[in-house]
Motif scaffolding. Structure first.
Motif, PDB file in Angstrom:
ATOM      1  N   ARG A 142       9.010   0.814   9.399  1.00 28.89           N
ATOM      2  CA  ARG A 142       8.027   1.183   9.518  1.00 28.89           C
ATOM      3  C   ARG A 142       7.628   0.908   8.781  1.00 28.89           C
ATOM      4  NH1 ARG A 142      11.055   4.535  12.131  1.00 28.89           N
ATOM      5  NH2 ARG A 142      10.769   5.156  14.939  1.00 28.89           N
ATOM      6  N   GLY A 143       7.260  -0.130   7.785  1.00 30.56           N
ATOM      7  CA  GLY A 143       6.981   0.168   6.015  1.00 30.56           C
ATOM      8  C   GLY A 143       6.129   0.984   5.944  1.00 30.56           C
ATOM      9  N   ILE A 144       6.774   2.469   6.040  1.00 30.76           N
ATOM     10  CA  ILE A 144       6.259   3.404   4.794  1.00 30.76           C
ATOM     11  C   ILE A 144       6.810   4.158   3.450  1.00 30.76           C
ATOM     12  CG2 ILE A 144       5.596   5.936   5.280  1.00 30.76           C
ATOM     13  CD1 ILE A 144       6.036   5.690   8.288  1.00 30.76           C
ATOM     14  N   ASN A 145       6.159   3.588   2.768  1.00 26.54           N
ATOM     15  CA  ASN A 145       6.096   4.078   1.548  1.00 26.54           C
ATOM     16  C   ASN A 145       6.889   5.869   1.174  1.00 26.54           C
ATOM     17  OD1 ASN A 145       7.354   3.393  -1.243  1.00 26.54           O
ATOM     18  ND2 ASN A 145       5.420   4.532  -1.825  1.00 26.54           N
ATOM     19  N   LEU A 146       7.742   6.517   0.446  1.00 29.06           N
ATOM     20  CA  LEU A 146       8.287   7.231  -0.124  1.00 29.06           C
ATOM     21  C   LEU A 146       8.057   7.622  -1.442  1.00 29.06           C
ATOM     22  CD1 LEU A 146      11.407   8.593   1.778  1.00 29.06           C
ATOM     23  CD2 LEU A 146       9.308   8.474   2.554  1.00 29.06           C
ATOM     24  N   SER A 147       6.208   8.213  -2.090  1.00 28.09           N
ATOM     25  CA  SER A 147       6.213   9.185  -2.897  1.00 28.09           C
ATOM     26  C   SER A 147       7.447   9.982  -3.690  1.00 28.09           C
ATOM     27  CB  SER A 147       5.103   9.362  -3.093  1.00 28.09           C
ATOM     28  OG  SER A 147       4.301  10.347  -2.604  1.00 28.09           O
ATOM     29  N   TYR A 197       0.233  -1.421   3.396  1.00 32.33           N
ATOM     30  CA  TYR A 197       1.207  -2.257   4.008  1.00 32.33           C
ATOM     31  C   TYR A 197       1.420  -2.926   5.051  1.00 32.33           C
ATOM     32  CZ  TYR A 197      -2.003  -0.338   7.308  1.00 32.33           C
ATOM     33  OH  TYR A 197      -3.425   0.348   8.243  1.00 32.33           O
ATOM     34  N   PRO A 198       1.893  -3.789   5.270  1.00 29.68           N
ATOM     35  CA  PRO A 198       1.926  -5.139   6.258  1.00 29.68           C
ATOM     36  C   PRO A 198       0.953  -5.120   7.005  1.00 29.68           C
ATOM     37  CG  PRO A 198       4.525  -5.174   4.998  1.00 29.68           C
ATOM     38  CD  PRO A 198       3.638  -3.375   4.889  1.00 29.68           C
ATOM     39  N   GLU A 199       1.059  -6.211   7.522  1.00 33.06           N
ATOM     40  CA  GLU A 199       0.269  -6.527   8.559  1.00 33.06           C
ATOM     41  C   GLU A 199       1.109  -6.124   9.965  1.00 33.06           C
ATOM     42  OE1 GLU A 199      -3.294  -6.167  10.819  1.00 33.06           O
ATOM     43  OE2 GLU A 199      -3.249  -6.432   8.998  1.00 33.06           O
ATOM     44  N   ARG A 200       1.833  -6.478   9.738  1.00 31.88           N
ATOM     45  CA  ARG A 200       3.317  -6.146  11.090  1.00 31.88           C
ATOM     46  C   ARG A 200       3.357  -4.659  11.144  1.00 31.88           C
ATOM     47  NH1 ARG A 200       6.114  -7.845   6.882  1.00 31.88           N
ATOM     48  NH2 ARG A 200       8.180  -5.910   6.265  1.00 31.88           N
ATOM     49  N   TYR A 201       3.081  -3.754   9.783  1.00 33.19           N
ATOM     50  CA  TYR A 201       2.860  -2.059  10.690  1.00 33.19           C
ATOM     51  C   TYR A 201       1.842  -1.712  10.746  1.00 33.19           C
ATOM     52  CZ  TYR A 201       7.814  -2.955   9.030  1.00 33.19           C
ATOM     53  OH  TYR A 201       8.839  -3.349   8.100  1.00 33.19           O
TER      54      TYR A 201
END
Length: 320
Positions: free
Chosen positions: A230-235, A294-298
């Motif tokens: 889903r294009g979510i980054n984890l910090s 985040y990428p546009e597709r998300y």
């Protein structure tokens, strides 16, 4: 006709690791709504969170992560086991340490040093090089270490403390900037009772604690895929033992985005289907206010359009 005098506004109470002068107090000083309110010093994270749950405080400031030592395990474990809490904000405090003692004490006189274990670990290189034969006495906080040295309640010759301690107590400065990392930062979170999250800002973070359903090859990968697809980054991704048996862990997660973001909501639904326990700790503005990219597709629009498309298929709409 006489009018009734207006009642004074109710003052809010905030708990923090005391006494005055700690890094936690410095974090609380960054909270605009906490200014000119009641600040309640406590002795540990458990007491701070109990204040919130029992209604003695409206919120508590607690340390959750350090850029050098990683996650604060006592905080992570407390958040995993104390129900009814929400993180509503995060704050960053640069970490700098000094070595202090009673007036008249010289650096060469020091053989026993009091310090909070985290601070001690962050000054170990300097201590080993400067005072190779020293020993360490753990303290509840660095300010408590310094106060204990001044008052004689701790049998130490010196204490590691934040620089601000010199404004509060009559102490001898033996050395400054003794931390091993000049760029060290501690991340603090403000915790309240369960409440709706603040509105999305575009620069948000969501904190979770998730347990794996069982120990099998690829289980952690399946958990991480809920975010990656889903294009979510984890910090932040940190493991903590659940405690019921060896090899069982829960994962403390900070994910970029807000629960009201379509991609984040979809990821949480995926986690709920996958995990036996998902603990939502809150969505709140990032301390650095960095906009989440985040990428546009998300984007939200893509998720909404996909759901509308599926509903059209189910309802038999022409062209769906």
């Amino acid at each position: 006709m006489t009018s009734e005098p207006l009642a004074a506004p109710t003052r809010r109470t905030y708990s923090f690791l005391g006494p005055a002068g700690t890094f936690t107090e410095a974090a609380l000083a960054q909270v605009p709504e906490a200014r000119d309110q009641n600040w309640r010093p406590v002795r540990n994270v458990g007491e701070a969170l109990a204040d919130v749950i029992d209604g003695r405080s409206d919120a508590a400031m607690i340390a959750i992560e350090n850029s050098v030592d990683g996650g604060v395990s006592t905080t992570q474990d407390a958040l995993a086991t104390v129900p009814g809490l929400r993180i509503v904000g995060e704050y960053l405090v640069p970490v700098e340490f000094v070595l202090v003692a009673k007036p008249g004490v010289r650096l060469e006189d020091v053989s026993v040093i009091a310090a909070h274990p985290v601070a001690y670990a962050q000054c170990l290189t300097w201590l080993t090089g400067t005072l190779p034969e020293h020993s360490h006495i753990p303290a509840a906080s660095n300010v408590a270490a310094a106060v204990g040295v001044v008052e004689g309640t701790i049998t130490a010759d010196a204490a590691i403390a934040p620089p601000g301690i010199l404004k509060l107590h009559d102490l001898e400065l033996l050395a400054d900037k003794i931390g091993d990392n000049a760029h060290a930062v501690t991340r603090f979170v403000l915790v309240s009772r369960t409440a709706p999250p603040p509105a999305p800002t575009g620069a948000d973070k969501t904190s979770l604690i998730v347990e794996l359903p069982e120990d099998h090859p690829g289980a952690l990968l399946e958990l991480l895929e809920q975010f990656a697809t889903r294009g979510i980054n984890l910090s932040l991704l940190a493991s903590r033992p659940i405690g019921d048996e060896l090899g069982r862990y829960r994962f403390v997660i900070d994910a970029d985005g807000h629960i009201e973001d379509e991609r984040m909501a979809d990821a949480l639904l995926g986690l709920r289907r996958f995990s036996p326990r998902v603990l939502y700790l809150g969505s709140y503005p990032r301390a650095d206010r960095a906009i989440v990219r985040y990428p546009e597709r998300y984007s939200d629009e893509v998720f909404v359009e996909a759901r509308d498309w599926l509903r059209g298929l189910v309802s038999g709409e022409p062209g769906a």
